[in-house]
Design a protein around this motif. Structure first.
Motif, mmCIF file in Angstrom:
data_model
loop_
_atom_site.group_PDB
_atom_site.id
_atom_site.type_symbol
_atom_site.label_atom_id
_atom_site.label_comp_id
_atom_site.label_asym_id
_atom_site.label_seq_id
_atom_site.Cartn_x
_atom_site.Cartn_y
_atom_site.Cartn_z
ATOM 1 N N ASP A 410 0.884 -1.171 0.000
ATOM 2 C CA ASP A 410 0.000 0.000 0.000
ATOM 3 C C ASP A 410 0.920 1.217 0.000
ATOM 4 N N THR A 411 0.962 1.918 -1.119
ATOM 5 C CA THR A 411 1.971 2.962 -1.309
ATOM 6 C C THR A 411 1.346 4.343 -1.183
ATOM 7 N N GLN A 414 2.193 11.425 -3.483
ATOM 8 C CA GLN A 414 1.407 12.496 -4.098
ATOM 9 C C GLN A 414 2.060 12.956 -5.400
ATOM 10 N N THR A 415 1.300 13.703 -6.179
ATOM 11 C CA THR A 415 1.848 14.292 -7.405
ATOM 12 C C THR A 415 3.135 15.055 -7.079
ATOM 13 N N ASP A 500 -2.353 15.979 4.188
ATOM 14 C CA ASP A 500 -3.010 14.767 4.692
ATOM 15 C C ASP A 500 -2.952 14.704 6.211
ATOM 16 N N ARG A 515 -7.473 13.800 3.464
ATOM 17 C CA ARG A 515 -7.067 15.191 3.344
ATOM 18 C C ARG A 515 -7.606 16.014 4.511
ATOM 19 N N ARG A 526 -7.610 13.738 -7.301
ATOM 20 C CA ARG A 526 -7.744 14.927 -6.461
ATOM 21 C C ARG A 526 -8.626 15.967 -7.113
HETATM 22 O O1 PRX Z 1 -4.589 11.962 0.293
HETATM 23 C C1 PRX Z 1 -3.507 11.228 -0.224
HETATM 24 C C2 PRX Z 1 -4.020 10.254 -1.252
HETATM 25 O O2 PRX Z 1 -3.902 10.890 -2.509
HETATM 26 C C3 PRX Z 1 -3.317 12.187 -2.351
HETATM 27 C C4 PRX Z 1 -2.416 12.491 -3.501
HETATM 28 O O3 PRX Z 1 -3.136 12.533 -4.680
HETATM 29 P P1 PRX Z 1 -2.404 12.680 -6.057
HETATM 30 O O4 PRX Z 1 -1.454 13.814 -6.005
HETATM 31 O O5 PRX Z 1 -3.456 12.731 -7.109
HETATM 32 O O6 PRX Z 1 -1.551 11.385 -6.225
HETATM 33 C C5 PRX Z 1 -2.167 10.147 -6.237
HETATM 34 C C6 PRX Z 1 -1.175 9.067 -6.576
HETATM 35 C C7 PRX Z 1 0.101 9.101 -5.875
HETATM 36 C C8 PRX Z 1 -2.590 12.114 -1.038
HETATM 37 O O7 PRX Z 1 -2.407 13.395 -0.494
HETATM 38 N N1 PRX Z 1 -3.257 9.001 -1.273
HETATM 39 C C9 PRX Z 1 -2.398 8.586 -2.216
HETATM 40 N N2 PRX Z 1 -1.941 7.349 -1.933
HETATM 41 C C10 PRX Z 1 -2.515 6.973 -0.777
HETATM 42 C C11 PRX Z 1 -3.340 8.030 -0.356
HETATM 43 N N3 PRX Z 1 -4.024 7.967 0.806
HETATM 44 C C12 PRX Z 1 -3.899 6.858 1.550
HETATM 45 N N4 PRX Z 1 -3.135 5.800 1.203
HETATM 46 C C13 PRX Z 1 -2.431 5.805 0.051
HETATM 47 N N5 PRX Z 1 -1.709 4.750 -0.284
#
Ligand code: PRX
Length: 651
Positions: A410-411, A414-415, A500, A515, A526
């Motif tokens: 489970d990774t 964020q962008t 987060d 978030r 997002r």
């Molecule tokens: O809230 C977290 C959630 O996705 C957000 C980032 O979104 P984005 O920039 O679109 O990137 C998504 C792909 C990396 C984070 O701030 N998030 C992402 N991965 C997880 C997660 N929340 C919980 N567990 C995760 N594994």
């Protein structure tokens, strides 16, 4: 909350025997080293890449100005690292396995072929006036030309800005304007499941009247004819046929920009997150190596679209930098039926599957029979990304999809982070379903309370921040460095604030709770509430809009919009208004932002000073009407009765 020790899922012995990191102790030792001697640690990781000129330094920071530099003085080329060196060593190996929209249709592209296509594409871009540092906007479906274009930009030092082909013309235009792109690459259309996205028509609308865009290159995915503007639009295939495949790779500085990727923030305007060359690629390659425990014969199947950061880092750049075969999936997990994902896994013999909880939740609903009728023997590792994975979904992924044989990673990232920051290492880290577990090498999470104090120890919750720079972190928001500083480094000075919330349990494991800002995570994407609100108020009928999230079985978070309409529109039926407003958001932002619910009311709940009580709206949208909190602050209590009555069917 204390989590019982027995909730641990131990690493699988058969896996640990051969993995790059084989025990929790090995992870902890390496982790300590990475924090104690970051220069040494990252200096070694940088050797994964081929440098034309080695870096002079590993990292340089100016914390006051929020300026980070990694591998300064180093010269390299991303396309050379992802394509050429593998084309030389193993030319016949498949680089990209394209799974087309229709089941059973595949195309394998070897590293040698990829080099040829990328070279030709690079020459096409040059012929259309693209030079080092210029921005190229890419609005393409999941077809090989998308990968060619990204790599071709990297090859000549142009900066790509990929816009997910589900965004509207208006969103695309906004991104083209902000990035100052002069070339747009698109396709005549993009088949996706039973539908097709009219990408060229959307692109036409987006660039209408924009003199900034001098060329529109159009890939031909299907025989469908589309209108072409003389002197501006060019068929990509014909352009590529005119050029040879040899194109020298530009020597880029480690800190030269590689790409811009727009993402949503808490204000209305999307942010152009900028990633650079050396640090980004070192980080993508290193995390891909350890988290997916790369093997030479891997078939890496990441289901994300290349329009999102997951596609950038773990479909394209990470795997290709490591010479791994990567799958490019054009369709959806539900086309033509709920067995599609497993069919692709079996057909391509995927060894790694990396997908989002929202996709898993949708598949769980369809029943286990779809999974069970596939073999899935090739799979050895499963990954999850984009949102918190519910423990029961984790279990299903592990027990049903992986038959208890495959580790689940489970990774969390964020962008802006460029790559994975918190995740188990599959042969080493005992897992807890629902927790992203422990930080990656070089990453130092810090929990902060709302008053700006560090929260020490375990069994605590707070705002998730990061205490030090890592090579893959975004360097700025394109053209808006001050906004970068304000967004990420002002709430908690000298710390990167992720937006987060997070819990660190008794064992020091991290649990992302979602978030804490005005950003919604809808199906792992997002979305800023302010963005949806501005789309709504742009409709002539809307007086005010407030958008909140609510728990949604499949999407994780659903979008609920409360709106008031202007007097002239009060006669319009609610049904008509709701339909028109959903359409409005689709049109302005794109289908991914369409509200699940639109509630038309006479008034929004406000304080006497006129502030909308969003917390109250969130509770109402979530059906938690018994715990609305203090309602005496409402300027007009009658508003609440109407809200409760109109929201009743939501529950
Ligand atoms: O809230 C977290 C959630 O996705 C957000 C980032 O979104 P984005 O920039 O679109 O990137 C998504 C792909 C990396 C984070 O701030 N998030 C992402 N991965 C997880 C997660 N929340 C919980 N567990 C995760 N594994």
């Amino acid at each position: 909350m204390t989590v019982a020790k027995d909730s641990f899922v131990a690493p699988k012995e058969h896996f640990s025997r051969a993995s790059h990191v084989r025990s929790l102790e090995d992870y902890q030792r390496l982790y300590r080293q990475s924090l104690e001697a970051p220069e040494a640690f990252w200096g070694v990781q940088a050797q994964r890449l081929t440098w034309f000129h080695p870096p002079d330094s590993v990292r340089e920071m100016n914390a006051e100005q929020v300026d980070f530099s990694w591998f300064g003085g180093g010269k390299l080329n991303v396309a050379y690292n992802c394509v050429d060196r593998h084309a030389r060593e193993r030319p016949g190996k498949t680089a990209i396995l394209w799974a087309k929209n229709e089941p059973g249709e595949y195309q394998a592209i070897t590293f040698r072929e990829l080099q040829h296509h990328v070279g030709r594409m690079a020459n096409v871009l040059k012929a259309h006036g693209v030079r080092k540092g210029d921005r190229v906007c890419v609005y393409l479906p999941m077809i090989p030309e998308l990968a060619y274009t990204m790599l071709a930009c990297a090859r000549i030092g142009a900066v790509h800005s990929v816009v997910f082909a589900g965004f509207s013309a208006e969103s695309l235009r906004e991104r083209i304007l902000d990035s100052g792109a002069k070339v747009l690459v698109t396709a005549n259309e993009g088949p996706r499941g039973p539908k097709s996205v009219p990408t060229k028509a959307i692109a036409d609308e987006a660039v209408e009247g924009l003199t900034q865009v001098t060329s529109v290159l159009v890939a031909q995915r299907t025989p469908r004819e589309v209108p072409m503007v003389e002197g501006r639009d060019f068929w990509l295939n014909a352009e590529m046929a005119r050029h040879r495949g040899v194109c020298p790779a530009e020597w880029m500085d480690a800190e030269d920009p590689l790409f811009i990727l727009y993402t949503s923030g808490s204000t209305g305007k999307p942010k152009g997150v900028l990633h650079t060359t050396g640090g980004y690629l070192v980080y993508a390659a290193t995390t891909h190596h350890y988290v997916f425990d790369v093997r030479p014969d891997d078939i890496h199947f990441c289901t994300a679209d290349l329009g999102w950061v997951t596609g950038h880092s773990y479909l394209l750049y990470g795997p290709l930098a490591n010479g791994t075969t990567t799958v490019l999936f054009e369709s959806t997990p539900s086309y033509p039926d709920a067995g599609r994902l497993w069919k692709v896994v079996d057909d391509v013999k995927a060894t790694v599957l990396y997908t989002a909880p929202t996709a898993l939740r949708a598949l769980i609903k369809e029943g286990d029979a779809w999974v069970k009728k596939s073999s899935r023997k090739s799979l050895r590792l499963l990954g999850s990304v984009g949102e918190p994975i519910n423990p029961e979904v984790w279990r299903w992924y592990h027990d049903v999809v992986g038959e208890g044989r495959c580790p689940v990673v489970d990774t969390w990232w964020q962008t802006e982070t460029g790559g994975i920051l918190i995740s188990p290492l599959p042969g080493a880290t005992p897992c807890k379903p629902g927790s992203a577990t422990l930080p990656f090498f070089g990453v130092e999470p810090v929990l902060m309370d709302d008053e700006g104090r560090v929260i020490e120890g375990n069994g605590v919750s707070g705002n998730l921040c990061l205490a030090r720079s890592w090579p893959g972190q975004a360097r700025t928001l394109y053209g808006h460095h001050q906004r970068f500083v304000e967004t990420y480094y002002s709430r908690f000075p000298h710390l990167y604030f992720t937006g987060d919330g997070c819990r660190r349990d008794e064992d020091g494991y991290y649990w992302i709770t979602g978030r804490v800002d005005d950003v919604l995570n809808v199906s792992g994407h997002r979305l800023g509430t302010a963005e949806v609100e501005s789309a709504l108020v742009a409709h002539e009928a809307v007086a005010e809009a407030a958008v909140v999230g609510f728990p949604h079985d499949i999407k994780g978070t659903g979008v609920c919009a409360f709106v008031t309409v202007k007097p002239d529109w009060l006669e319009t039926s609610t049904e008509q208004m709701v339909g028109a407003l959903k359409e409005q958001v689709r049109h302005v932002i794109g289908p991914i932002a369409t509200p699940d619910r639109v509630v038309v009311v006479n008034g929004l709940p406000k304080t006497r000073s006129g502030k909308i009580l969003r917390r109250m709206l969130r509770k109402i949208a979530s059906g938690e009407t018994e715990s609305l909190g203090d309602t005496t602050t409402l300027a007009d209590p009658a508003v609440l009765d109407e809200l409760l009555e109109k929201s009743l069917p939501l529950r």
